[in-house]
Enzyme design. Structure first.
Site, PDB file in Angstrom:
ATOM      1  N   LYS A  76       0.790  -1.090  -0.108  1.00 44.18           N
ATOM      2  CA  LYS A  76       0.076   0.155   0.081  1.00 44.18           C
ATOM      3  C   LYS A  76       0.836   1.008   0.172  1.00 44.18           C
ATOM      4  O   LYS A  76       0.390   2.211  -0.232  1.00 44.18           O
ATOM      5  CB  LYS A  76      -0.923  -0.136   1.143  1.00 44.18           C
ATOM      6  CG  LYS A  76      -1.913  -1.140   1.257  1.00 44.18           C
ATOM      7  CD  LYS A  76      -3.263  -0.622   0.806  1.00 44.18           C
ATOM      8  CE  LYS A  76      -4.149  -1.701   0.272  1.00 44.18           C
ATOM      9  NZ  LYS A  76      -5.259  -1.088  -0.226  1.00 44.18           N
ATOM     10  N   ASP A 121      -8.935  -0.406   6.808  1.00 47.77           N
ATOM     11  CA  ASP A 121      -8.543  -1.624   7.292  1.00 47.77           C
ATOM     12  C   ASP A 121      -7.494  -1.721   8.380  1.00 47.77           C
ATOM     13  O   ASP A 121      -6.921  -2.478   8.943  1.00 47.77           O
ATOM     14  CB  ASP A 121      -8.813  -3.015   6.530  1.00 47.77           C
ATOM     15  CG  ASP A 121     -10.286  -3.272   6.433  1.00 47.77           C
ATOM     16  OD1 ASP A 121     -10.876  -3.175   7.225  1.00 47.77           O
ATOM     17  OD2 ASP A 121     -10.508  -3.566   5.019  1.00 47.77           O
TER      18      ASP A 121
END
Ligand code: PLP
Length: 407
Positions: A76, A121
């Site tokens: 990410k 998340d």
């Protein structure tokens, strides 16, 4: 569960998709992030795992290890930071900021009151918080009830303000949108819905770096035949799979490898989208040990790429992801030990399941399979509990293995 995608198309990468994501734009994203201090300057390693390949009855298993991308622990780090940079460039055209200098913090005084917000998340929020800290802008992160405190702490450590809600992921997305609307903040989300495409597009485009590095890898330069026949890609909202698969589709056209997207049984939004022939919601509880993949809603923009491109969608139970984490951590004479978190190991779990009935996806002794470990021990205590060993201890064994096997 496995479904052969009825809408897959075997044709060159279409121009309308190329206008949204392309190898060229992936290259530009990579260049803009190249100087960011948080990223591993050498990219990430690509390992061949011959022991695993022999066990599964395929010619080769390649593993791209994104746990090494950055101290943030996941792939990410390639998404939110470039999306934030591009957003700032669009918001402040008159300031003529230089992309590379934004992440070096050169304009922090001008950006001190600029605020971005996102639900997460864990991994996306951590990457956004780190990028905002480097840039010098304000960052607010909304966490739902199931995000553990050990995922919260590193986000806060990058200076983000945390808003905790009692609802689930989808509710945290709504809260982020409401707070943004009320306060004039900007949402930097990795998922897209109708009318919200630019930022998630930039996030997905950032993931193209993974495919680019794979294509450049030494190991592959020396191997005969196609780079790989099958690629297993973890599915959350679909952005990761779309970013990597679109790159390989553009590169190989009709000859592209077989793509298999793997999701948790309880968070099967992409599998349900394949069944419905349009972006759909998950049918399960959307609560899985694979925290990064526990998404209830398909990214609208990602689905535009996945529907024509992915051959198979499948779901796996939590215990198979945990078994895959242990298998990657295990040391063997032949295979390097790797720290793969719950979502990172899901691609291998999908491969192991299909290797029991390989004809379904035309896996055979000639197959060369690419897996991408998308995270390391991003929740260290959960990792230790599930694998029975700490990530640090597996890394120490990895260092020894690499030393022993250095040529
Ligand atoms: C470790 C990990 N792998 C895979 C994914 C899936 O990415 P996407 O939600 O873009 O499909 C995520 C998403 O958060 C993740 O954290």
């Amino acid at each position: 569960m496995l479904i052969a995608n009825p809408n897959v198309k075997y044709e060159p990468y279409p121009d309308d998709l190329k206008r949204i994501m392309s190898i060229q734009k992936a290259r530009e994203s990579r260049a803009a992030l190249a100087g960011w201090s948080q990223l591993n300057r050498n990219g990430t390693p690509l390992y061949s795992l011959p022991g695993l390949a022999a066990k599964l009855g395929v010619a080769e298993v390649l593993l791209k290890d994104e746990s090494q991308r950055s101290a943030l622990g996941s792939f990410k780090a390639l998404g939110a930071p470039i999306a934030l940079v591009r957003l700032i460039l669009r918001q402040f055209p008159e300031n003529c900021f230089a992309a590379e200098e934004l992440l070096a913090g050169k304009y922090r005084s001008a950006l001190a009151s600029f605020t971005v917000i996102s639900a997460t998340d864990g991994n996306h929020g951590r990457a956004l918080a780190a990028a905002a800290q480097s840039v010098g802008c304000r960052c607010v992160i909304v966490l739902h009830a199931n995000v553990s405190t050990e995922r919260e702490e590193p986000i806060a450590a990058y200076g983000a303000e945390i808003v905790r809600i009692s609802g689930n992921y989808d509710e945290s997305v709504e809260t982020a949108a409401e707070l943004a609307e009320k306060n004039g903040w900007l949402v930097v989300s990795d998922t897209s819905y109708e009318g919200y495409e630019e930022i998630p597009r930039d996030v997905m485009q950032g993931y193209g770096t993974i495919a680019a590095e794979i294509m450049e890898a030494e190991t592959l330069q020396h191997s005969a035949g196609p780079v790989c026949t099958h690629v297993f890609l973890q599915g959350g909202v679909g952005g990761f799979a779309a970013g990597v698969a679109s790159y390989l589709w553009e590169l190989y056209g009709e000859q592209r490898p077989t793509f298999v997207v793997v999701e948790p049984e309880q968070a099967d939004c992409l599998y349900q989208s394949a069944r419905a022939g349009k972006a759909a919601k998950a049918t399960g509880s959307v609560d899985s040990v694979m925290a990064g993949l526990a998404c209830g809603d398909t990214s609208w923009l990602a689905w535009k790429f996945l529907q024509p491109c992915v051959d198979f969608f499948m779901t796996i139970p939590d215990d198979e992801a945990v078994a895959a984490m242990r298998s990657l951590a295990d040391s063997s004479e032949e295979d390097v030990p790797v720290v793969a978190g719950e979502s990172g190991a899901a691609g291998l779990a999908g491969l192991v399941r299909l290797a029991r009935d390989p004809m379904q996806v035309a896996l055979n002794a000639e197959s060369r399979v690419l897996l991408i470990n998308t995270e390391g021990d991003t929740a260290p205590e959960v990792y230790r509990e599930l694998v029975g060993e700490s990530g640090a201890s597996v890394m120490a064994r990895q260092a020894n293995w690499l030393k022993r096997n250095a040529q």
